[in-house]
Design a protein around this motif. Structure first.
Motif, short mmCIF file in Angstrom:
data_model
loop_
_atom_site.label_atom_id
_atom_site.label_comp_id
_atom_site.label_asym_id
_atom_site.label_seq_id
_atom_site.Cartn_x
_atom_site.Cartn_y
_atom_site.Cartn_z
N ALA A 1 -9.58 20.94 -0.13
CA ALA A 1 -8.99 19.84 -1.11
C ALA A 1 -7.54 20.48 -1.63
O ALA A 1 -6.68 19.74 -1.66
N SER A 2 -7.64 21.61 -2.11
CA SER A 2 -6.64 22.46 -2.89
C SER A 2 -5.26 22.53 -1.61
O SER A 2 -4.23 22.36 -1.99
N VAL A 3 -5.88 22.89 -0.46
CA VAL A 3 -4.69 22.80 0.66
C VAL A 3 -4.03 21.32 0.92
O VAL A 3 -2.81 21.15 0.93
N ILE A 4 -4.87 20.42 0.84
CA ILE A 4 -4.46 18.88 0.99
C ILE A 4 -3.31 18.43 0.00
O ILE A 4 -2.55 18.17 -0.09
N THR A 5 -3.81 18.99 -1.20
CA THR A 5 -3.02 18.70 -2.50
C THR A 5 -1.57 19.37 -2.34
O THR A 5 -0.65 18.61 -2.84
N SER A 6 -1.80 20.57 -2.02
CA SER A 6 -0.49 21.24 -1.75
C SER A 6 0.58 20.71 -0.71
O SER A 6 1.59 20.51 -0.79
N ALA A 7 -0.18 20.20 0.15
CA ALA A 7 0.70 19.47 1.43
C ALA A 7 1.09 18.29 0.94
O ALA A 7 2.29 17.87 1.51
N ILE A 8 0.44 17.44 0.25
CA ILE A 8 0.89 16.41 -0.47
C ILE A 8 2.29 16.59 -1.35
O ILE A 8 3.17 15.73 -1.25
N LEU A 9 2.14 17.66 -2.13
CA LEU A 9 3.08 17.74 -2.87
C LEU A 9 4.28 18.30 -2.20
O LEU A 9 5.57 18.22 -2.67
N ALA A 10 4.26 18.94 -1.04
CA ALA A 10 5.32 19.22 -0.19
C ALA A 10 5.55 18.37 1.03
O ALA A 10 6.49 18.49 1.93
N TYR A 11 5.09 17.03 0.76
CA TYR A 11 5.16 15.95 1.84
C TYR A 11 6.58 15.46 2.05
O TYR A 11 6.96 15.41 3.24
N GLU B 1 0.68 -1.20 -0.06
CA GLU B 1 0.14 0.05 0.02
C GLU B 1 0.78 1.15 -0.05
O GLU B 1 0.65 2.15 -0.89
N PRO B 2 1.91 1.35 0.96
CA PRO B 2 2.74 2.52 0.63
C PRO B 2 3.22 2.76 -0.55
O PRO B 2 3.43 4.03 -0.97
N ILE B 3 3.75 1.55 -1.25
CA ILE B 3 4.34 1.91 -2.50
C ILE B 3 3.44 2.26 -3.41
O ILE B 3 3.69 3.12 -4.32
N LEU B 4 1.94 1.78 -3.68
CA LEU B 4 1.17 2.00 -4.51
C LEU B 4 0.75 3.61 -4.15
O LEU B 4 0.33 4.48 -5.08
N LEU B 5 0.83 3.95 -2.92
CA LEU B 5 0.29 5.36 -2.61
C LEU B 5 1.57 6.36 -3.15
O LEU B 5 1.15 7.39 -3.49
N LYS B 6 2.70 5.96 -2.80
CA LYS B 6 4.09 6.66 -3.54
C LYS B 6 3.78 6.80 -4.81
O LYS B 6 3.99 7.92 -5.67
N GLU B 7 3.33 5.81 -5.73
CA GLU B 7 3.34 5.67 -7.12
C GLU B 7 2.08 6.76 -7.44
O GLU B 7 2.41 7.35 -8.44
N GLU B 8 1.02 6.82 -6.75
CA GLU B 8 -0.27 7.46 -6.86
C GLU B 8 0.41 9.00 -6.88
O GLU B 8 0.21 9.91 -7.55
N PHE B 9 1.17 9.07 -5.55
CA PHE B 9 1.66 10.67 -5.41
C PHE B 9 2.78 10.96 -6.38
O PHE B 9 2.52 12.30 -6.73
N ASP B 10 3.36 10.03 -6.73
CA ASP B 10 4.60 10.65 -7.92
C ASP B 10 3.79 10.96 -8.96
O ASP B 10 4.13 11.86 -9.91
N LYS B 11 2.82 10.11 -9.28
CA LYS B 11 1.85 10.20 -10.69
C LYS B 11 1.06 11.69 -10.49
O LYS B 11 1.23 12.82 -11.51
N GLU B 12 0.63 12.23 -9.26
CA GLU B 12 -0.09 13.40 -9.09
C GLU B 12 1.00 14.60 -9.15
O GLU B 12 0.73 15.86 -9.63
N LEU B 13 2.29 14.44 -8.57
CA LEU B 13 3.24 15.35 -8.63
C LEU B 13 3.75 15.86 -10.04
O LEU B 13 3.62 16.82 -10.38
N LYS B 14 3.61 14.42 -10.73
CA LYS B 14 4.27 14.71 -12.39
C LYS B 14 3.11 15.49 -12.92
O LYS B 14 3.63 16.46 -13.70
N GLN B 15 1.67 15.39 -12.92
CA GLN B 15 0.74 15.94 -13.48
C GLN B 15 0.75 17.42 -13.16
O GLN B 15 0.84 18.43 -13.71
#
Length: 382
Positions: free
Chosen positions: A231-241, A123-137
């Motif tokens: 949701a926008s604050v959450i997104t930004s926090a994820i990008l700065a995680y 799960e952490p790996i898949l979450l990271k992949e999703e995070f990396d995908k969102e970050l790339k987008q």
């Protein structure tokens, strides 16, 4: 989830291997089987770019599961390794933990427990992949917006620079036209009039180009739309995680931030340029992390982000415990090149944030000190 995973399963007992194989080959994308540690290591080296999880027994010929895991850890420090074992002595467990084993499954195996264990480690790996995908987008969008903005600024600058001499030329050319009309009829006058017509055509083309560039510069702004500010604050926090996790705890509306937080738990809808607003949140979060990093005691580091609303507005507060804004720059903190942080570059981040907020409808941003830290208050219109 399992349909996208490749498992390396290492087991020397044929009956167990057959049972697991019959079940797992129907569940996983690819199920690679080895009969001992050496074969398992060879298969891992061959398929290391494909394998998502290693599941291995301990006592096997040629090379045991623990030694195989040690060799795999030399190749990858991140691939999850699950050991199936009947061992429960402390010495073995300590050694396995030091190797970096992610999970233990005792024999005889409960298949449901084994599957749950695989799910937990991937799960952490898949979450990271999703995070990396969102970050790339997000980065792609930011790059596109930056290109649009740069193009728009360039176009606006060029049109401004061209318009001044063009206006001067046109005005003088019109005056010259009146003078030409007063000339006596002659072949020379006819030639001049033909040349004037060509020049007029050229000036008209220049005007058309300038007009097109002006239109382009006016169209580069991101369209405003109704967006969930929470949701926008959450997104930004994820990008700065990656920065947050090493520096400080962050709390959003009282709840500790983590990658599993529900972006839509709260709805605070405002009409904004969403991507640019997210850029503001990232700037403020990163600035707070830079300041909090200077505090030696981790327990004293904290960033609270609180979002509230009334009938017409949404308010977002960023409050840290980093000691507050330097009085020398407090009144000019949103001006470029006013930053005092040693690692903050040119100090233009907050000036960009203010520019973005000023571009929103009936929005404002202010900074002040309160308690043990700085507060950034942003008000947005619904």
């Amino acid at each position: 989830m399992f349909k996208n995973l490749t498992i390396l399963y290492v087991e020397d007992e044929e009956n167990i291997k057959e049972v697991v194989n019959s079940i797992f080959k129907q569940i996983f994308k690819n199920f690679i089987v080895a009969s001992d540690g050496q074969e398992g290591l060879d298969l891992y080296i061959k398929h290391q770019d494909e394998i998502d999880v290693v599941v291995t027994d301990i006592n096997m010929p040629n090379m045991n599961g623990l030694d195989m895991s040690i060799e795999i850890r030399k190749i990858s420090t991140t691939v999850p390794i699950i050991i199936t074992t009947a061992h429960n002595d402390k010495e073995f467990l300590h050694k396995a933990i030091n190797v970096g084993i992610n999970k233990f499954v005792t024999k005889p195996m409960d298949m449901k427990f084994l599957l749950d264990s695989i799910k937990q480690v991937v799960e952490p790996i898949l979450l990271k992949e999703e995070f990396d995908k969102e970050l790339k987008q997000y980065q792609d969008k930011q790059l596109q917006n930056a290109k649009f903005t740069a193009t728009g600024q360039l176009a606006a600058g060029i049109t401004h620079e061209i318009n001044t001499p063009l206006t001067y030329i046109k005005a003088n050319f019109e005056m010259l036209g009146y003078d030409i009309e007063d000339l006596p009829e002659s072949d020379i006058k006819d030639d001049i009039i033909k040349s004037v017509e060509k020049i007029e055509d050229g000036l008209h083309r220049i005007e058309t180009i300038v007009s097109s560039m002006r239109e382009m510069s006016q169209q580069v702004k991101i369209e405003k739309k109704d967006a969930n500010i929470y949701a926008s604050v959450i997104t930004s926090a994820i990008l700065a995680y990656n920065k947050i996790k090493h520096v400080s705890n962050v709390y959003i509306n009282g709840k500790e931030f983590n990658l599993d937080i529900d972006k839509n738990e709260y709805q605070f809808i405002a009409n904004v340029e969403l991507q640019r607003i997210e850029q503001v949140w990232i700037i403020i979060i990163n600035n707070a992390m830079d300041e909090l990093m200077k505090i030696d005691d981790y327990s004293k580091r904290r960033l609270d982000i609180d979002i509230s609303e009334d009938e017409n507005h949404i308010t977002v507060l960023f409050k840290d415990t980093a000691g507050g804004i330097d009085p020398q720059i407090k009144d000019s903190i949103f001006e470029p090149f006013k930053g005092t942080k040693e690692s903050s570059g040119m100090g233009v981040g907050l000036s960009i944030a203010k520019k973005i907020i000023d571009d929103q409808k009936n929005a404002s941003i202010e900074a002040y000190n309160e308690g043990e830290g700085a507060v950034f208050k942003i008000i947005l219109s619904k």
